[in-house]
Structure formats: C-alpha cells, structure tokens
Design a protein around this motif. Structure first.
Motif, PDB file in Angstrom:
ATOM      1  N   TYR A 133     -18.682 -36.453  -1.977  1.00  0.00           N
ATOM      2  CA  TYR A 133     -19.514 -37.657  -2.055  1.00  0.00           C
ATOM      3  C   TYR A 133     -18.711 -38.891  -2.439  1.00  0.00           C
ATOM      4  N   CYS A 134     -17.752 -38.684  -3.344  1.00  0.00           N
ATOM      5  CA  CYS A 134     -17.126 -39.837  -3.983  1.00  0.00           C
ATOM      6  C   CYS A 134     -15.634 -39.971  -3.688  1.00  0.00           C
ATOM      7  N   THR A 135     -14.873 -38.929  -3.985  1.00  0.00           N
ATOM      8  CA  THR A 135     -13.414 -39.033  -3.934  1.00  0.00           C
ATOM      9  C   THR A 135     -12.900 -39.112  -2.505  1.00  0.00           C
ATOM     10  N   ARG A 136     -13.359 -38.217  -1.646  1.00  0.00           N
ATOM     11  CA  ARG A 136     -12.838 -38.185  -0.272  1.00  0.00           C
ATOM     12  C   ARG A 136     -13.124 -39.484   0.484  1.00  0.00           C
ATOM     13  N   PRO A 137     -14.354 -40.019   0.475  1.00  0.00           N
ATOM     14  CA  PRO A 137     -14.603 -41.282   1.200  1.00  0.00           C
ATOM     15  C   PRO A 137     -14.222 -42.521   0.399  1.00  0.00           C
ATOM     16  N   ARG A 138     -13.723 -42.339  -0.855  1.00  0.00           N
ATOM     17  CA  ARG A 138     -13.327 -43.452  -1.717  1.00  0.00           C
ATOM     18  C   ARG A 138     -14.521 -44.372  -2.003  1.00  0.00           C
ATOM     19  N   ARG A 139     -15.649 -43.755  -2.351  1.00  0.00           N
ATOM     20  CA  ARG A 139     -16.850 -44.518  -2.699  1.00  0.00           C
ATOM     21  C   ARG A 139     -16.627 -45.201  -4.041  1.00  0.00           C
ATOM     22  N   THR A 140     -17.013 -46.456  -4.155  1.00  0.00           N
ATOM     23  CA  THR A 140     -16.706 -47.230  -5.350  1.00  0.00           C
ATOM     24  C   THR A 140     -17.807 -47.124  -6.403  1.00  0.00           C
ATOM     25  N   VAL A 141     -17.488 -47.581  -7.612  1.00  0.00           N
ATOM     26  CA  VAL A 141     -18.463 -47.653  -8.695  1.00  0.00           C
ATOM     27  C   VAL A 141     -19.685 -48.457  -8.247  1.00  0.00           C
ATOM     28  N   LEU A 142     -19.449 -49.596  -7.635  1.00  0.00           N
ATOM     29  CA  LEU A 142     -20.561 -50.435  -7.189  1.00  0.00           C
ATOM     30  C   LEU A 142     -21.423 -49.707  -6.173  1.00  0.00           C
ATOM     31  N   GLU A 143     -20.818 -49.011  -5.232  1.00  0.00           N
ATOM     32  CA  GLU A 143     -21.591 -48.305  -4.203  1.00  0.00           C
ATOM     33  C   GLU A 143     -22.386 -47.151  -4.800  1.00  0.00           C
ATOM     34  N   GLU A 176     -18.545 -49.478   5.583  1.00  0.00           N
ATOM     35  CA  GLU A 176     -17.665 -50.608   5.231  1.00  0.00           C
ATOM     36  C   GLU A 176     -16.227 -50.116   5.046  1.00  0.00           C
ATOM     37  N   PRO A 177     -15.241 -50.790   5.649  1.00  0.00           N
ATOM     38  CA  PRO A 177     -13.839 -50.386   5.464  1.00  0.00           C
ATOM     39  C   PRO A 177     -13.454 -50.433   3.991  1.00  0.00           C
TER      40      PRO A 177
END
Length: 531
Positions: free
Chosen positions: A279-289, A346-347
């Motif tokens: 969910y988070c690490t692989r797609p580099r999802r941010t704190v804001l997202e 979003e890139p």
C-alpha cells in the motif's frame, strides 16, 4: 518520591534512529518516567556525569560512519584524556532501532494558539550579525543567482545548474565539500494538508514542551516563536515522505472512526507488514496521500500531535560543483530533478530537487537555506600527485570543483573519465572541459553509452586505457576517485581496476585484490556514490 528520569540520545542520518528514539520516549512517559529525547550533538556531553540512566539509539551513515548529528559526541567520548571512571555512575543501553507498541501517547509538545497574529512574524527573513560559518541550526539564506537547465530539450531528465550568492555568509569550501540544503513543501501540498486536517494556515502558535525537563522547544525543533501553521507545514513537517510503521500506530490511536482505525491498526501490525509495503512503500505513497485516504482520522488529529506524527524535513546534501578560486562568493550545484512513476496516478517527485527546480530568480528574489560541511572526497595537497576522476552523469559535479581548483593552483595531472548517455543531451560542461583540454590542463576520456549499438560505459574506457591507469597508479602515485550511482558503478569500476592491475601489473587475483584494498585503506581510492 522523585519521578525516575531517563535520557534518550539518538544519532540519526535519515530519521530511522530518531523515529525509534521518540517512540522510546513516548513509551517511557506512558510508564510514568520523566524522559528527555535529544540528538547526541544537541546534548551537552559533559552533563553525562550527572545522568543516572540513558539509552543511546544510533544508526550508521555511509560506510559505517557516525551520523552527522553525533560526530562531535563521538569525538568527545573517545578523547584519551577522559578519566576511565567518568561514567561509572551511568546505567545505559545501546540500540540499533526498536519496535515497541503503545496504546496511549502523550504528545511531546503543546501548540498554544494565539488569538491574534503577531504584527511581525519571526519567520520573516532578516539580516543578522555574522556569527561564524552557517550551521543546520543557523543556515545562511543564499540568494539564487541562476537556475539553468543543462540537459537537452528532448532528454528524459531535467538537470539543473544552480548558482547561489554566498557573499557575506562566512562560508568557505574546497573541492570535495558538500552543501546541505533545507527544502520546503510545495504550496499546493501545504494547502491540501491544512484542508484535510482542518487547520487554518494563518494561525500562529507558541510551542511548549510537555516534559518539564525538555530543552527549549523551539530551539529543539528549529521553529520560530511564535510560528504560523503555514510555516510549520511548509518548512518543517515532511508531508511528502513515505510514512513509517509508527505513523500508522499513532494515527490509529488518534482515530475516532472505527473502520479507518481497524485498517490503520492492521497496517501497523506485524502481520500487516506485507500489506503496508504494497500500500505504502512500493508505490511510495506519501504522508499527505495516506491522510487523504483516511479523512476521518486525519480530521481528528489534535495539532499537539503533529510533531509526533510526522517527521521533520531532512536537509539534502549536494556535491559542490564549483571552486571559490574561479567563482568567488558563489556556490554551484548540479541537480537532477527526481521524477518517476508508480502505479499511483500522480508521478512521484523528489521534494528537494523539484523545489529547487521551481525557483526562478527572474521572477523576483529567491533565497535558499544552506550550509556547508566536508564531503567524502579529499584531494591531494601535493602539487605533483596526479588524480584520476571517474564520474558518471551528475557524479561529475565534485570533479568539476576539483579540476577548477587544481587548474587555478597550477596543478597538472588531471585525468577525467566522464560517462553520460549522449554528447548532445547530457554532456555537462562540454565546452569548459574542451577548453581546459586545449590548454593542456586536463586529459578527458568520454563514454557516451547510447550513441552506438552496444553500450559503452566509463568502466570500459578505463580498461581501454589500462596502461595509462597502471602507470599513473603504480609509477606516479596517483589518487583514484569515483562518483555516481551506487547501483552497479562501484562494483564494475572496481572490477575494471582489478583487471588492469592483473593485466598491466602482472599481479595475481589475490595480489590485485590486496593492491586495491591498500589503495582504499590509504585513501588513494575514494568513492562518493548514492542510491
């Protein structure tokens, strides 16, 4: 009875050790201990003789080096003149990192909101009296002189040559030094963050420590007093970072929404590690997202917990690409703007590089907080020692500083192996290198990997010039330097040098390995690489 006191000191380069130290502090306070959490270099080390109990949480940087914020402590604690009994009263533990859970977390700080905004905010830049060289606690606001794209218009990557004016800063640097830059979040992300958390960006607050024994809170975290919410989010909170497990733990504790809280607890759990990664690490999802994905939980976060929930923005290091001997009162860097795609719409964009690329001095004055520290590369003081510099892509930046400095000092024996994709797209400083080559100040060997059917890299050019490399290393005592991406380059260049030692020096495999190890041990082979 007096409440037991615990001191937690951390040495952290990327924030992992600091995150663990702060979790230890929260757990200690939950258990009724008085606890202070500080960076090792922010703590007056002489006070250790009065401490009864301490936990040291440390990480390593680079090749096993101490992190920047514990180097002074490390040097002090190893002073030979310190009595062996100095810390005999101290009970202590040392941790690499920890992973404890918690249910109730008192916040470290309180945000005391003001009824009215101050007439003049301390956030506004002002001219201060010179007090020595700038530091992380007191960076220099350097005006941006120019911000120029140096890659071709059709090249896949935007690379910038950015120049700063450092006149009057007290900054001095030599080839191999690095500049630390404190970036800021994008304005649209700051606005989005304030909306999802229900914060007024223009409100001001005073920061107060919850623990009576804590040092002065604003100085501890580097915030002005009073401070606006906009400044806190823009300049301090790393809302563009990928959240750690502790973020999900604390957000779950603060969430009033049953479904969101259950999901957050699942992501924070040990068994949820793989799901958290996907969910988070692989797609580099941010704190804001993540906060936008859990809107009910985000809207319920008390402002007091913001500094516990979200880590601070870390300064970014860049090799200095200029010499003061050639560009007095100026400092130049070469910045590759980080942008890539994951499965998210979003890139992904690098916080610091994107922020720097957006600064346009033509639109008005722009200032960047920065300071300088020694880097990993040191060049020889002896004027007759040749240098072999192997730089790929933006890794050539420190070698430009070295060549400028050495040429200005009248030093010859400058050999540069430079690799990029195409001569007409990313051959940085082509005209400058060619002019120096024509003057006999530089020997340049290039590798353009995409200009022929087969790929040619700097390690191939090294092998082709094996007799020269051997002559320089073994007969003339040259120093060898490598800078570039850490993925394959260090191993492949080391293999090329080992092959040269075997072929040209007639050394056996073990002898060549020992020779290369000796070059590294005596600092005649130095590397500066990054992931």
């Amino acid at each position: 009875m007096a409440r037991p006191q615990l001191l937690v000191l951390f040495g952290s380069q990327t924030g992992t050790a600091q995150d663990a130290a702060e979790r230890l502090g929260r757990e200690a306070r939950r258990r009724g201990l008085g606890c202070r959490v500080q960076a090792l270099d922010a703590y007056p080390v002489a006070n250790l003789i009065h401490e009864p109990l301490a936990i040291f949480v440390c990480a390593t940087a680079g090749q096993g080096d101490p992190p920047d914020n514990m180097k002074s402590f490390w040097r002090f604690i190893f002073r030979k003149q310190l009595p062996h009994t100095s810390l005999c009263q101290l009970d202590f533990a040392v941790l690499g990192f920890g992973d404890s859970s918690y249910a109730n977390l008192p916040a470290r700080f309180t945000l005391q909101f003001l009824q009215e905004s101050p007439s003049r905010s301390p956030e506004e830049p002002h001219v201060a009296e010179p007090r020595g060289a700038p530091t992380e606690a007191r960076p220099f606001l350097a005006p941006v002189v120019s911000n120029q794209r140096v890659t071709g218009p059709t090249h896949f990557q935007d690379v910038r040559l950015i120049e700063f004016d450092i006149a009057g800063s007290g900054i001095s640097y030599t080839a191999g030094d690095v500049v630390l830059i404190q970036p800021a979040n994008a304005a649209q992300h700051v606005q989005q963050f304030c909306q999802v958390l229900g914060l007024d960006p223009d409100r001001h607050f005073l920061l107060e420590p919850q623990e009576p024994g804590e040092p002065d809170a604003p100085n501890l975290v580097g915030l002005p007093q009073p401070c606006s919410v906009r400044h806190l989010v823009s300049q301090y909170l790393d809302i563009a970072s990928v959240p750690r497990r502790s973020f999900f733990e604390l957000l779950a504790c603060l969430s009033p929404h049953e479904l969101e809280r259950e999901k957050l607890m699942e992501l924070a759990s040990g068994p949820g590690q793989e799901e958290r990664h996907e969910y988070c690490t692989r797609p580099r999802r941010t704190v804001l997202e993540v906060l936008c994905d859990f809107p009910h939980s985000a809207a319920a976060v008390p402002p007091d917990y913001l500094l516990d929930l979200i880590p601070p923005i870390r300064p970014r290091a860049f090799s200095i690409a200029s010499s003061l001997l050639v560009h007095p009162s100026r400092l130049q860097i070469l910045v590759a703007v980080v942008q890539y795609r994951t499965r998210l719409k979003e890139p992904r964009r690098g916080l610091c590089s994107s922020w720097l690329a957006s600064l346009d001095p033509a639109q008005g004055p722009v200032q960047v907080p920065l300071w300088v520290r020694p880097g990993g590369l040191t060049f020889p003081d002896t004027p007759d020692t040749p240098v072999i510099m192997v730089g790929a892509g933006t890794g050539v930046a420190p070698f430009r500083a070295a060549v400028q400095e050495r040429v200005a000092q009248g030093r010859t024996g400058n050999y540069l192996f430079f690799g990029c994709r195409r001569r007409d797209q990313d051959f940085y400083w082509e005209a400058e290198w060619q002019l120096l080559e024509a003057r006999g100040c530089l020997a340049l060997v290039t590798a353009f990997s995409r200009e022929q059917e087969y790929k040619v890299y700097v390690q191939h050019r090294l092998r082709e010039h094996g007799p020269l490399v051997w002559e320089l290393l073994d007969r003339r005592g040259a120093c060898l330097y490598l800078a570039g991406n850490a993925k394959h380059l260090p191993a492949e260049v080391s293999e090329a040098v080992t092959a040269i030692l075997q072929r040209e020096g007639r050394l056996s495999g073990p002898e060549a390995a020992a020779y290369l190890a000796r070059l590294e041990r005596t600092r005649r082979f130095q590397t500066e690489t990054w992931a």
